[in-house]
Scaffold this motif. Structure first.
Motif, PDB file in Angstrom:
ATOM      1  N   MET A   1       0.849  -1.177   0.000  1.00  0.00           N
ATOM      2  CA  MET A   1       0.000   0.000   0.000  1.00  0.00           C
ATOM      3  C   MET A   1       0.895   1.240   0.000  1.00  0.00           C
ATOM      4  O   MET A   1       1.753   1.391   0.843  1.00  0.00           O
ATOM      5  N   ASP A   2       0.682   2.092  -0.944  1.00  0.00           N
ATOM      6  CA  ASP A   2       1.497   3.281  -1.110  1.00  0.00           C
ATOM      7  C   ASP A   2       0.737   4.508  -0.601  1.00  0.00           C
ATOM      8  O   ASP A   2      -0.213   4.964  -1.242  1.00  0.00           O
TER       9      ASP A   2
ATOM     10  N   ALA B   1       0.795   7.626  -2.869  1.00  0.00           N
ATOM     11  CA  ALA B   1      -0.172   7.494  -3.969  1.00  0.00           C
ATOM     12  C   ALA B   1      -1.591   7.743  -3.450  1.00  0.00           C
ATOM     13  O   ALA B   1      -2.422   8.323  -4.151  1.00  0.00           O
ATOM     14  N   ALA B   2      -1.858   7.322  -2.220  1.00  0.00           N
ATOM     15  CA  ALA B   2      -3.184   7.540  -1.625  1.00  0.00           C
ATOM     16  C   ALA B   2      -3.448   9.035  -1.454  1.00  0.00           C
ATOM     17  O   ALA B   2      -4.550   9.510  -1.721  1.00  0.00           O
TER      18      ALA B   2
ATOM     19  N   ASP C   1      -4.371  -4.461  -0.980  1.00  0.00           N
ATOM     20  CA  ASP C   1      -3.571  -4.051  -2.120  1.00  0.00           C
ATOM     21  C   ASP C   1      -3.962  -2.621  -2.491  1.00  0.00           C
ATOM     22  O   ASP C   1      -4.915  -2.067  -1.954  1.00  0.00           O
ATOM     23  N   ASP C   2      -3.210  -2.030  -3.391  1.00  0.00           N
ATOM     24  CA  ASP C   2      -3.453  -0.624  -3.747  1.00  0.00           C
ATOM     25  C   ASP C   2      -4.849  -0.405  -4.298  1.00  0.00           C
ATOM     26  O   ASP C   2      -5.483   0.609  -4.021  1.00  0.00           O
TER      27      ASP C   2
ATOM     28  N   PHE D   1      -7.386  -0.443  -1.378  1.00  0.00           N
ATOM     29  CA  PHE D   1      -7.237   0.766  -0.563  1.00  0.00           C
ATOM     30  C   PHE D   1      -7.777   1.984  -1.306  1.00  0.00           C
ATOM     31  O   PHE D   1      -8.463   2.817  -0.729  1.00  0.00           O
ATOM     32  N   SER D   2      -7.507   2.061  -2.594  1.00  0.00           N
ATOM     33  CA  SER D   2      -8.034   3.159  -3.409  1.00  0.00           C
ATOM     34  C   SER D   2      -9.555   3.141  -3.414  1.00  0.00           C
ATOM     35  O   SER D   2     -10.193   4.191  -3.327  1.00  0.00           O
TER      36      SER D   2
END
Length: 116
Positions: free
Chosen positions: A1-2, A5-6, A86-87, A90-91
């Motif tokens: 998880m970035d 980027a979030a 995962d991204d 989370f997005s």
């Protein structure tokens, strides 16, 4: 998880504003209502966000996701770096948090933000 980027994703939502509250938190809002919070200096890598009422218990049963301090009664969760997300998931949670808060705004404000 970035988490960087979030933050960029939050900034991309229509009508999103970003400011600092409580001296150490970066708050993302729409229509002056917060939908995501993270630590400004990065000392606490995590995100607090609003969750669907129906998903609150499901999310907080997962490792690395806990009821958000001070906001759990409003169905907010705190996602830690240890969360098994995962991204894309989370997005999706961030987008849903934005949508939940946006839906509570007045129709007039919603139209202004949408550019109608």
């Amino acid at each position: 998880m970035d988490f960087d980027a979030a933050k960029a994703l939050c900034r991309s939502f229509p009508g999103c504003t970003e400011d600092t509250k409580w001296d150490h938190d970066t708050v993302f809002s729409v229509g002056a209502k917060m939908f995501a919070v993270t630590n400004k200096d990065g000392s606490s890598k995590g995100f607090s966000l609003k969750a669907d009422d129906a998903r609150f218990l499901e999310l907080t049963d997962r490792p690395g996701i806990i009821p958000a301090p001070y906001l759990a009664r409003a169905k907010w969760v705190f996602v830690t770096p240890d969360a098994e997300l995962d991204d894309a998931e989370f997005s999706a949670l961030l987008r849903r948090s934005y949508e939940l808060v946006f839906a509570k705004l007045t129709r007039k404000l919603q139209r202004e933000i949408a550019g109608e």
